[in-house]
Scaffold this motif. Structure first.
Motif: not given
Ligand code: MG
Ligand code: ATP
Length: 441
Positions: A177-178, A320
Motif C-alpha cells: 500500500d505504501g 507505518n
Molecule cells: Mg504497507
C-alpha cells in the motif's frame, strides 16, 4: 460505495501501434487473444447490488493484450523496482515481467533499480542492473527479491528526474500500500511535467490487505507455510498436560493469514485477529475451561490483534506504526492466569514471521505471479498508467491506484470467512460477557 468513475483507468494516449504479439498458430489455425476494449468486468456480483444502482453500473477494465498499443517496443525503456517488506513471489514477478517484455514485445532495455524507491534517487548512488532473460533465469526458485527493497520516503521529483535521465518510459512498481501511494505521487509528478511515462503496479501484500485485487500473490504460500507452525504448536500442546500452543502470525491490520492457516489445519481452538476486538479478561477463563475439559488448547493470533492492550512504540522509516507484540503479551497473561488459578499450563509460543515472508512462492502463487506480470506488461504497453493489476471474478483487471489505496481489505466480522472460523474453532463471537459464565463453570 464504488462508482463507475472510480474504476476509470488513466491512459497516456490512444493505442496507434499494432501489437507485435500477433496470433497464436495452432493446428486449428491462428487464434488471437486480444482483449475487446469494449468488454468490461462487472463490479457488483449480486442482483441486489445491481438493483440498488441508479447510474451506470461500475465495471473494471479487463487485463490482457491489446491489438493496438501505445508504446513502440523499440522505444521502450523499462524500470522495475521492489519496495516494502518481503513476500513470496517477488522474484517470480520480476522474471515474469522480463520474459513477457522481451519474448513477446521485443523490448530489450530493462533496468532493475536496487533497494526500493531509494534506488530510484540518483544521489543515493545505488547501482542499476540490466535485466535480461538469462540474468533472471532461476531467480523464481528463491525467496526474497534479487533487486533488494527498502522503506523510507523519497522525493517524487528526484525519482522522476532519475527516470528521465535514464530514459525510462515504463516503470513497474512491485510493492504494498505504501509503495502504491508512492507510485501515485510519482505519476502525479510525471503528469505535472506532461511526460509520457507509464507507472503500473503489481500489488504485493502478504497480509492480503489491499482491496479490489482479489487475493494477493504470496498469500497462499504464506498461509501454507504458517500451517507448519500451527501443526508444531498443536503437537506440542497435545504432548503434555495443560499443553497450550500459541502461534503468532503476520497480519498487521488484517487477519487473513491467521484465519486461512487456522482453517487449513482445522485444529485451532481460538483465532484472534485485529478486526475483532479481543476481551482478554473474558478470553483467559474461557481458555482455562477449554484446557480443563480437553487437556490442551491451540491459540492462533494475528500480530495486529489486541493492540489496545499494548503501548504504541513509534513508527518505521515509511511512517507505518510499529505494533506492540500481542503474542508475547498474551503469553504472559496466560501463564499468570493459570498460575493464579493454581492450574497447570505448559505453554509453547511460536512466531514464524520472517520464516514465512522469505520463502519461495508455491506453484499456485508462481502461476499467479507470472500471470499478474503478463497483465502488467500488456497494460503498460497499451499506455495505461496510475493503475495496478489484480483479479475480480476470476478475470485479470486494471484497478486505478487511487482506488487500491483508498481503503484496506479486512476480514469482515459479520462475513462468511469469520463465520467459518467461529464454526471451526467453536470460540464465541465475543469473549465479553463470558467472564462470569466461565468463572463459575
Ligand atoms: Mg504497507
Ligand atoms: P508492506 O507494508 O507490505 O511491507 P509497503 O509498500 O506498504 O509494503 P512501505 O514501507 O510502507 O511498504 O512503503 C514502501 C515505500 O513506499 C517506502 O519507500 C515508503 O517511503 C513509500 N511510501 C509509503 N507511503 C507513502 C506515501 N504516502 N507517499 C509516498 N511514498 C510512500
Amino acid at each position: 460505495m464504488v462508482e463507475a468513475t472510480d474504476l476509470r483507468v488513466r491512459t497516456l494516449g490512444a493505442g496507434r501501434i499494432r501489437s507485435p504479439l500477433g496470433g497464436l498458430v495452432t493446428r486449428h489455425g491462428t487464434t488471437e487473444h486480444y482483449v475487446d476494449e469494449a468488454d468490461r468486468v462487472l463490479f457488483d456480483d449480486t442482483l441486489a447490488m445491481l438493483a440498488a444502482r441508479t447510474g451506470e453500473p461500475p465495471s473494471f477494465e479487463p487485463g490482457g493484450p491489446r491489438r493496438q498499443i501505445f508504446f513502440h517496443p523499440s522505444t521502450v525503456r523499462v524500470g522495475i523496482v521492489t519496495c516494502g517488506g518481503l513476500c513470496p513471489g517477488l522474484n517470480d514477478v520480476i522474471r515474469g515481467l522480463v520474459l513477457e517484455l522481451t519474448s513477446h514485445y521485443g523490448v530489450t532495455r530493462i533496468l532493475g533499480f536496487r533497494n526500493g524507491y531509494r534506488g530510484l534517487v540518483a544521489r543515493h548512488g545505488h547501482d542499476v542492473v540490466e535485466l535480461t532473460p538469462a540474468g533472471v533465469e532461476h531467480i523464481n526458485e528463491h525467496g526474497g527479491t534479487i533487486l533488494g527493497t527498502s522503506r523510507g520516503n523519497q522525493d517524487p521529483a528526484e525519482i522522476v528526474d532519475h527516470l528521465e535521465q535514464r530514459g525510462v518510459n515504463v516503470l513497474f512498481v512491485i510493492g504494498g500500500d505504501g509503495s502504491m501511494r508512492g507510485a501515485q505521487r510519482i505519476t502525479a509528478e510525471i503528469a505535472a511535467r506532461d511526460r509520457r511515462i507509464a507507472v503500473v503496479g503489481v500489488p504485493k501484500t502478504i497480509d492480503n490487505d489491499i482491496p479490489f485485487i482479489g487475493q494477493s500473490f504470496g498469500f497462499q504460500t504464506a498461509f501454507g507455510k504458517a500451517t507448519e507452525s500451527i501443526r508444531a504448536a498443536h503437537n506440542e500442546a497435545r504432548a503434555q498436560p495443560g499443553g497450550i500452543g500459541l502461534v503468532q502470525l503476520m497480519g498487521r491490520h488484517s487477519g487473513f493469514i491467521a484465519c486461512y492457516a487456522a482453517l487449513a489445519t482445522n485444529d485451532a481452538d481460538y483465532v484472534l485477529i485485529p478486526e475483532v476486538p479481543v476481551d482478554v479478561d473474558g478470553f483467559l477463563p474461557h481458555l482455562r475451561r477449554r484446557v480443563r475439559e480437553r487437556g490442551h488448547a491451540l491459540v492462533v493470533v494475528a500480530e495486529g490483534a489486541g493492540q489496545e492492550y499494548l503501548e504504541q512504540i513509534g513508527s518505521d522509516a515509511s511512517g507505518n506504526k510499529r505494533l506492540g507484540d500481542f503474542g508475547v503479551y498474551l503469553r504472559r497473561r496466560i501463564v499468570d492466569e493459570f498460575a493464579a488459578a493454581g492450574e497447570e499450563a505448559n505453554l509453547k509460543y511460536i512466531d514464524p514471521s520472517y520464516l514465512i515472508r522469505s520463502v519461495p512462492a508455491n506453484p499456485y502463487d508462481s502461476v499467479y505471479c507470472l500471470r499478474l506480470a503478463q497483465a502488467a506488461v500488456h497494460a503498460a504497453m497499451a499506455g495505461r498508467t496510475d493503475m495496478v493489476v489484480g483479479t475480480w471474478r476470476n478475470r485479470f483487471v486494471h484497478i486505478p491506484i487511487p482506488l487500491a489505496v483508498s481503503t484496506r481489505n479486512q476480514v469482515a466480522a459479520d462475513g462468511d470467512l469469520w463465520m467459518s472460523v467461529l464454526e471451526a474453532t467453536g470460540q464465541p463471537a465475543s469473549f465479553a460477557g463470558t467472564h462470569r459464565a466461565t468463572a463459575v463453570a
